[in-house]
Scaffold this motif. Sequence first.
Motif, mmCIF file in Angstrom:
data_model
loop_
_atom_site.group_PDB
_atom_site.id
_atom_site.type_symbol
_atom_site.label_atom_id
_atom_site.label_comp_id
_atom_site.label_asym_id
_atom_site.label_seq_id
_atom_site.Cartn_x
_atom_site.Cartn_y
_atom_site.Cartn_z
ATOM 1 N N GLY A 144 3.052 -5.845 7.093
ATOM 2 C CA GLY A 144 2.031 -6.873 6.550
ATOM 3 C C GLY A 144 1.052 -7.193 7.362
ATOM 4 O O GLY A 144 0.642 -6.100 8.114
ATOM 5 N N LYS A 184 12.405 -6.474 1.496
ATOM 6 C CA LYS A 184 11.692 -7.441 -0.118
ATOM 7 C C LYS A 184 10.169 -6.687 -0.043
ATOM 8 O O LYS A 184 9.721 -6.896 0.761
ATOM 9 N N PRO A 185 10.414 -6.415 -1.298
ATOM 10 C CA PRO A 185 9.278 -5.232 -1.941
ATOM 11 C C PRO A 185 7.642 -6.670 -1.824
ATOM 12 O O PRO A 185 8.497 -7.566 -1.577
ATOM 13 N N GLU A 244 4.490 -4.234 11.669
ATOM 14 C CA GLU A 244 3.763 -3.702 11.971
ATOM 15 C C GLU A 244 2.534 -4.230 10.637
ATOM 16 O O GLU A 244 2.682 -4.529 9.549
ATOM 17 N N ASN A 278 0.571 -1.055 0.020
ATOM 18 C CA ASN A 278 -0.049 -0.322 0.211
ATOM 19 C C ASN A 278 0.172 1.148 -0.375
ATOM 20 O O ASN A 278 0.191 2.509 -0.048
HETATM 21 N N1 LIG Z 1 0.666 -1.209 10.864
HETATM 22 C C1 LIG Z 1 0.981 -0.918 9.289
HETATM 23 O O1 LIG Z 1 2.144 0.062 9.685
HETATM 24 C C2 LIG Z 1 1.047 -1.092 8.506
HETATM 25 C C3 LIG Z 1 1.194 -0.643 6.544
HETATM 26 C C4 LIG Z 1 0.839 -0.921 5.708
HETATM 27 C C5 LIG Z 1 0.152 -2.596 5.718
HETATM 28 N N2 LIG Z 1 -0.373 -2.968 7.003
HETATM 29 C C6 LIG Z 1 -1.025 -4.164 6.513
HETATM 30 O O2 LIG Z 1 -0.252 -4.665 5.498
HETATM 31 C C7 LIG Z 1 -1.617 -5.804 5.147
HETATM 32 C C8 LIG Z 1 -1.737 -5.387 3.252
HETATM 33 O O3 LIG Z 1 -0.173 -6.050 2.530
HETATM 34 P P1 LIG Z 1 -0.133 -6.926 2.434
HETATM 35 O O4 LIG Z 1 -1.541 -7.661 1.414
HETATM 36 O O5 LIG Z 1 1.161 -6.663 1.743
HETATM 37 O O6 LIG Z 1 0.363 -8.199 3.508
HETATM 38 P P2 LIG Z 1 0.508 -9.410 3.531
HETATM 39 O O7 LIG Z 1 0.805 -10.017 5.078
HETATM 40 O O8 LIG Z 1 -0.047 -10.321 1.949
HETATM 41 O O9 LIG Z 1 2.307 -9.854 2.427
HETATM 42 C C9 LIG Z 1 3.302 -8.749 3.457
HETATM 43 C C10 LIG Z 1 4.880 -9.168 2.809
HETATM 44 O O10 LIG Z 1 4.876 -10.227 3.060
HETATM 45 C C11 LIG Z 1 5.130 -11.002 2.421
HETATM 46 N N3 LIG Z 1 4.827 -12.237 2.839
HETATM 47 C C12 LIG Z 1 3.508 -13.505 2.710
HETATM 48 N N4 LIG Z 1 4.177 -14.245 2.542
HETATM 49 C C13 LIG Z 1 5.652 -15.258 4.329
HETATM 50 C C14 LIG Z 1 5.838 -15.672 4.535
HETATM 51 N N5 LIG Z 1 5.194 -16.093 4.736
HETATM 52 N N6 LIG Z 1 7.413 -15.486 4.563
HETATM 53 C C15 LIG Z 1 7.603 -13.837 4.671
HETATM 54 N N7 LIG Z 1 6.837 -12.900 3.578
HETATM 55 C C16 LIG Z 1 6.128 -13.232 3.642
HETATM 56 C C17 LIG Z 1 4.655 -10.513 1.313
HETATM 57 O O11 LIG Z 1 5.047 -11.129 -0.064
HETATM 58 C C18 LIG Z 1 4.905 -9.211 1.417
HETATM 59 O O12 LIG Z 1 5.651 -8.901 1.175
HETATM 60 C C19 LIG Z 1 -3.128 -5.226 6.027
HETATM 61 O O13 LIG Z 1 -3.167 -6.326 6.914
HETATM 62 C C20 LIG Z 1 -2.622 -3.993 6.091
HETATM 63 O O14 LIG Z 1 -3.586 -3.353 7.418
HETATM 64 C C21 LIG Z 1 -0.163 -2.887 8.024
#
Ligand SMILES: NC(=O)c1ccc[n+]([C@@H]2O[C@H](COP(=O)([O-])OP(=O)(O)OC[C@H]3O[C@@H](n4cnc5c(N)ncnc54)[C@H](O)[C@@H]3O)[C@@H](O)[C@H]2O)c1
Length: 518
Positions: free
Chosen positions: A256, A204-205, A278, A181
């Motif tokens: 995430g 890693k993005p 986060e 996001n």
């Molecule tokens: N608190 C904060 O600062 C903050 C900021 C932005 C987004 N978010 C949260 O992020 C979520 C949305 O983002 P998303 O869909 O990209 O989240 P996600 O958890 O699906 O993915 C986040 C990252 O984790 C990686 N990832 C996924 N599985 C993994 C694993 N098993 N091991 C290591 N890495 C892994 C993904 O490739 C990605 O880079 C929402 O829940 C949102 O609230 C939180």
Amino acid sequence: MLRRFLAFPSRPKTAPTVSAAVRCLSSGSVDITVPLNFWAGRRRTSQESREKENVYEPATGHVLCQLEPCGREEVDQAVKAAKSAFGPWSKMSGMERARIMIEAAHLIESRREEIAEMEVVNNGKSITEARLDVDSARLCIEYYAGLASTLAGQHVQLPGGSFAYTRREPLGVCVGIGAWNYPFQIAAWKSAPALACGNAMVYKPSPVTPVTAVLLAEIYAKAGAPEGLFNVVQGGQETGSLLCHHPDVDKVSFTGSVPTGQKIMEMASKGVKPVTLELGGKSPLIIFKDSDLENAVRGALMANFLSQGQVCSNGTRVYVQKDVLAEFVEEVVKRTQAIAIGDPLLESTRMGALVSRPQLDKVLSFVEQAKKEGATVLCGGERFVPSDPKLKSGYYMTPCVLSDCTDDMTCVRDEIFGPVMSVLSFETEQEVLQRANNTTLGLAAGVFTRDVTRAHRVVEQLKAGSCFINNYNITPVEVPFGGFKMSGIGRENGQVTVEFYSQLKTVFVEMGDVDSLF
Ligand SMILES: NC(=O)c1ccc[n+]([C@@H]2O[C@H](COP(=O)([O-])OP(=O)(O)OC[C@H]3O[C@@H](n4cnc5c(N)ncnc54)[C@H](O)[C@@H]3O)[C@@H](O)[C@H]2O)c1
Ligand SMILES: C[N+](C)(C)CCCC=O
């Protein structure tokens, strides 16, 4: 509009280089063929022959580039590069590190427009918001450059002239894993404190938004950072997991979802590595009847519709005191319906496209579910097809306001991560506090009231890491940001974050003889 960049009009598909070409940038006209991995000072293609994944431009649904996920070999190389940069970087004085970081901030400023445009092309948010994200990234790097020379330990006097002192030392190689996001901003919010404290980073993005983190890597390198100080490896969960388990990684900082955060913590625990998490939110925004209603309406829009509603800290549970509910709802709906949706690269656009087709479908299905559970759709909540033909396959929807919501509904309990505001009514302060805190999440919360005593009393009782009084969703880099409860561990931004990217060493110095018991 002329641009120098890695972005190119789709036809002809020449193999671009970073220094090549000056082209026009408009939605649907960009193809990216340059490698998006970066370690040891330059862009790299993945050497392992693994399947590539399409990355889409949300505004048009057009394929923007192909992601080359990194495997064990590439992750190893990136970590090795970071480890060798860590040596000289960690030995520099804070002032020396600051000089390089300030230069990086200047480079970001000079390339603000290009970076913002690439963020729009990859993420779908409006250019107006993307520019602010780039500014936040730059400010964060400036802020931690300023703190780099202040990192210091303590001197403690002990009996007999002996003493101890503490040294604040870096952790080593830190891994950053980001969400889609705020792709550029998250990379900066993680790397700036890490580098200021003397660490190196492998970042890693999200595989959905791989494009702009590599620009940050180029910028740090150009600013004079040692080769390998900030590296980017692309990929999804497999690559992320390789990073978390890597024996030469000393810390993992993750942004995430909650379920992924739990996995990260579990993986890091195998090596007893510290984590910053986060995570998600389902934050309450409380509007009392004595609020300045104009500001409360503005606050509710800012709390729900930035970045197409895909914001972790969003105040999506809007509790409005019964006496002002009708007036509030009327104004919020009017302004929500007036939001200009469309081509995110246009200056006039206020809401662009959601990040992906699956995300759009997921958000629309939340609206359907809300209807089934008895909520009323006051506006929006439908797929939107802009009149410009090139945008017809983009991932747009109309921002939605739901009323007649109750606390047990899915739309009120679950993080939707899209432009959907749930409005609930309340009568008393005590009642709303109990309802606001009735969640496992605790990222943010907001209160609108003219009663200063009430504001502080309420905030004291809200169980959330970031609380806003008479505003919402502002995140100056000087103040800490992070969650209570399942919304996370640790903080980003602010002075306190140096504690999450460094460790204390205590040194005892004996000035007399050893007093042996033996
Ligand atoms: N608190 C904060 O600062 C903050 C900021 C932005 C987004 N978010 C949260 O992020 C979520 C949305 O983002 P998303 O869909 O990209 O989240 P996600 O958890 O699906 O993915 C986040 C990252 O984790 C990686 N990832 C996924 N599985 C993994 C694993 N098993 N091991 C290591 N890495 C892994 C993904 O490739 C990605 O880079 C929402 O829940 C949102 O609230 C939180
Ligand atoms: C700058 N915002 C909008 C507060 C975003 C914070 C980062 C969370 O997604």
